[in-house]
Design a protein around this motif. Structure first.
Motif, PDB file in Angstrom:
ATOM      1  N   VAL A 123      -8.942   7.078   2.211  1.00  0.00           N
ATOM      2  CA  VAL A 123      -8.409   7.711   3.414  1.00  0.00           C
ATOM      3  C   VAL A 123      -6.923   7.430   3.579  1.00  0.00           C
ATOM      4  CG1 VAL A 123      -8.585   7.824   5.935  1.00  0.00           C
ATOM      5  CG2 VAL A 123     -10.666   7.582   4.549  1.00  0.00           C
ATOM      6  N   LEU A 124      -6.544   6.158   3.539  1.00  0.00           N
ATOM      7  CA  LEU A 124      -5.152   5.794   3.782  1.00  0.00           C
ATOM      8  C   LEU A 124      -4.223   6.350   2.716  1.00  0.00           C
ATOM      9  CD1 LEU A 124      -2.957   4.237   5.299  1.00  0.00           C
ATOM     10  CD2 LEU A 124      -3.574   2.205   3.962  1.00  0.00           C
ATOM     11  N   SER A 125      -4.540   6.130   1.452  1.00  0.00           N
ATOM     12  CA  SER A 125      -3.646   6.577   0.384  1.00  0.00           C
ATOM     13  C   SER A 125      -3.564   8.095   0.320  1.00  0.00           C
ATOM     14  CB  SER A 125      -4.086   6.014  -0.967  1.00  0.00           C
ATOM     15  OG  SER A 125      -5.451   6.264  -1.211  1.00  0.00           O
ATOM     16  N   LEU A 139       7.908   3.959   0.751  1.00  0.00           N
ATOM     17  CA  LEU A 139       8.503   3.628  -0.544  1.00  0.00           C
ATOM     18  C   LEU A 139       9.914   3.057  -0.380  1.00  0.00           C
ATOM     19  CD1 LEU A 139       7.272   6.725  -2.568  1.00  0.00           C
ATOM     20  CD2 LEU A 139       6.498   4.369  -2.847  1.00  0.00           C
ATOM     21  N   ALA A 140      10.651   3.571   0.608  1.00  0.00           N
ATOM     22  CA  ALA A 140      11.990   3.042   0.874  1.00  0.00           C
ATOM     23  C   ALA A 140      11.911   1.582   1.315  1.00  0.00           C
ATOM     24  CB  ALA A 140      12.679   3.888   1.947  1.00  0.00           C
ATOM     25  N   GLU A 141      10.902   1.247   2.139  1.00  0.00           N
ATOM     26  CA  GLU A 141      10.704  -0.139   2.573  1.00  0.00           C
ATOM     27  C   GLU A 141      10.433  -1.049   1.376  1.00  0.00           C
ATOM     28  OE1 GLU A 141      10.606  -2.013   5.476  1.00  0.00           O
ATOM     29  OE2 GLU A 141      11.738  -0.351   6.349  1.00  0.00           O
ATOM     30  N   ALA A 142       9.801  -0.482   0.335  1.00  0.00           N
ATOM     31  CA  ALA A 142       9.488  -1.267  -0.864  1.00  0.00           C
ATOM     32  C   ALA A 142      10.680  -1.359  -1.807  1.00  0.00           C
ATOM     33  CB  ALA A 142       8.297  -0.653  -1.586  1.00  0.00           C
ATOM     34  N   GLY A 229      -6.882   4.275 -12.093  1.00  0.00           N
ATOM     35  CA  GLY A 229      -7.519   2.983 -11.908  1.00  0.00           C
ATOM     36  C   GLY A 229      -7.496   2.504 -10.474  1.00  0.00           C
ATOM     37  N   ASN A 230      -8.134   1.359 -10.245  1.00  0.00           N
ATOM     38  CA  ASN A 230      -8.225   0.775  -8.912  1.00  0.00           C
ATOM     39  C   ASN A 230      -7.354  -0.475  -8.804  1.00  0.00           C
ATOM     40  OD1 ASN A 230     -10.063   2.819  -8.362  1.00  0.00           O
ATOM     41  ND2 ASN A 230     -11.860   1.541  -8.731  1.00  0.00           N
ATOM     42  N   GLU A 231      -7.937  -1.635  -8.985  1.00  0.00           N
ATOM     43  CA  GLU A 231      -7.176  -2.879  -8.815  1.00  0.00           C
ATOM     44  C   GLU A 231      -6.198  -3.131  -9.967  1.00  0.00           C
ATOM     45  OE1 GLU A 231      -7.203  -4.599  -6.059  1.00  0.00           O
ATOM     46  OE2 GLU A 231      -8.617  -3.130  -5.277  1.00  0.00           O
ATOM     47  N   LYS A 232      -6.568  -2.697 -11.162  1.00  0.00           N
ATOM     48  CA  LYS A 232      -5.700  -2.889 -12.325  1.00  0.00           C
ATOM     49  C   LYS A 232      -5.422  -1.529 -12.974  1.00  0.00           C
ATOM     50  CE  LYS A 232      -7.430  -7.563 -13.230  1.00  0.00           C
ATOM     51  NZ  LYS A 232      -8.090  -8.456 -14.223  1.00  0.00           N
ATOM     52  N   PRO A 233      -4.584  -0.710 -12.353  1.00  0.00           N
ATOM     53  CA  PRO A 233      -4.363   0.657 -12.843  1.00  0.00           C
ATOM     54  C   PRO A 233      -3.636   0.709 -14.181  1.00  0.00           C
ATOM     55  CG  PRO A 233      -2.905   0.160 -11.004  1.00  0.00           C
ATOM     56  CD  PRO A 233      -3.836  -0.992 -11.124  1.00  0.00           C
ATOM     57  N   TYR A 283       2.446   3.326  -6.900  1.00  0.00           N
ATOM     58  CA  TYR A 283       1.002   3.558  -6.791  1.00  0.00           C
ATOM     59  C   TYR A 283       0.359   2.470  -5.940  1.00  0.00           C
ATOM     60  CZ  TYR A 283      -3.712   4.626  -8.819  1.00  0.00           C
ATOM     61  OH  TYR A 283      -5.028   4.965  -9.042  1.00  0.00           O
ATOM     62  N   GLN A 284       0.718   1.240  -6.201  1.00  0.00           N
ATOM     63  CA  GLN A 284       0.137   0.120  -5.460  1.00  0.00           C
ATOM     64  C   GLN A 284       0.718   0.016  -4.052  1.00  0.00           C
ATOM     65  OE1 GLN A 284       1.003  -2.848  -8.503  1.00  0.00           O
ATOM     66  NE2 GLN A 284      -1.166  -2.919  -9.081  1.00  0.00           N
TER      67      GLN A 284
END
Length: 358
Positions: A123-125, A139-142, A229-233, A283-284
């Protein structure tokens, strides 16, 4: 026992036709010995209905379109939930809905409530990646480099057209690109070289959204990379379309028969690694899972800019996303779908470990 694979396609979106093309390819490619494909068509009005059994050898897009038997969205969704999605046995949903009312977290939220595994972003992504304005801010914050941009709501435009036009010209300049905030496939996007074109482009973009993004043009190459992928894309080799279009619009993407892919993109090795590393970070940052395509601009001075993340990229057999994986590690189209389904089951299983009572 075959897994029941519910394929959602169509949708109340201007990207309805793109979804039909994706669904046609996916349904034709699924391994029928492993999956029982149950298509669910969503009309342009948002009505859900299931076609009669499809004959894959002669399947055409026209076979995927169904006249709904009900006139209420609530009734049609309820009918599908009771008669299709409530079926016993192992099942998973594959949403192939591009754009609004499907790629934006709405359908994902329904599937979360039903506690049914589904392919792709949560939902969030889904909501973050479809909304270009919000995703750019996150993304700018990152600290991920993007081209200069401004966000305008419809109310700002209606209150002061001249002021908005002057602000864009002073702060971004020309040429620039005007985009609806929550849409894909280059629909509603305009390349503007002067104030007259900018005004026209903004009016066009506001037809599709009440919030738009205006970006300064980056003169250079557009490079894409696939993530899965999920946790390790995993991240594919980057690719690019070879073309001579100044603006890579909807017609250029889907109708140009001369369009050619270059995978891996012919760029220095240090850029390949930077692109893959930044794609993974983006992505993460946006909490993605399942799949996404990350698009970059590489200018003539060797600076890399993240353009956008597409949480449900084009997915026909000739689309960049599946072809990049085949060129990267030999994963064929049907195998790629199965990998994405596996990721859906893994994410769902992990969620079942969460405790909801004290």
């Amino acid at each position: 026992m075959r897994i029941k694979l519910f394929v959602l396609y169509g949708g109340k979106s201007v990207e309805h036709e793109v979804s039909l093309k994706t669904a046609l390819t996916v349904i034709q490619s699924i391994d029928a010995s492993k999956f029982e494909v149950i298509p669910i068509y969503i009309t342009r009005e948002g009505l859900w209905c299931s076609p009669v059994k499809l004959s894959r050898p002669a399947l055409q897009i026209s076979n995927l379109i169904v006249e709904p038997g009900l006139t209420s969205a609530a009734q049609s969704i309820g009918d599908v939930l009771v008669n299709q999605l409530s079926a016993e046995g192992k099942k998973v949903v594959l949403p192939l809905l591009h754009g609004s009312n499907g790629e934006d977290g709405t359908v994902q939220g329904l599937l979360e409530l039903l506690n049914i595994p589904y392919v792709g972003n949560g939902v969030l992504s889904s909501a973050l990646t479809l909304d270009k304005a919000v995703s750019k801010q996150v993304l700018a914050e990152a600290g991920i480099r993007q081209t200069e941009y401004r966000i305008f709501r419809l109310e700002q435009w209606l209150d002061d057209e001249t002021g908005v036009l002057d602000q864009v010209q002073e702060e971004l300049g020309f040429p620039c690109y005007v985009k609806p905030a929550s849409l894909g496939s280059s629909i509603g996007i305009s390349r503007c070289g002067n104030s007259r074109q900018l005004a026209k482009g903004m009016k066009e973009a506001y037809r599709y959204d009440n919030k738009i993004v205006i970006e300064r043009e980056v003169a250079g190459r557009e490079i894409q990379v696939a993530v899965m992928g999920n946790e390790k894309p995993l991240v594919s080799l980057p690719g690019e379309f070879i073309h001579d279009h100044i603006f890579f619009d909807f017609e250029s993407k889907y109708l140009d028969k001369q369009l050619a892919m270059s995978i891996p993109a012919q760029i220095p090795e240090n850029f390949i690694e930077e692109i893959r590393r930044t794609a993974l970070r983006a992505y993460q940052t946006l909490c993605c899972s399942g799949l996404a395509r990350v698009d970059f601009f590489l200018n003539g001075e060797g600076q890399l800019y993240l353009n956008e993340i597409n949480a449900l990229p084009g997915f026909t057999s000739s689309s960049m996303y599946p072809v990049m994986w085949e060129k990267t590690d030999g994963t064929r189209y049907s195998e790629l779908i199965e990998k994405l389904i596996d990721y859906a089951f893994m994410r769902h299983a992990e969620k079942q470990t969460i405790q909801y009572t004290r």
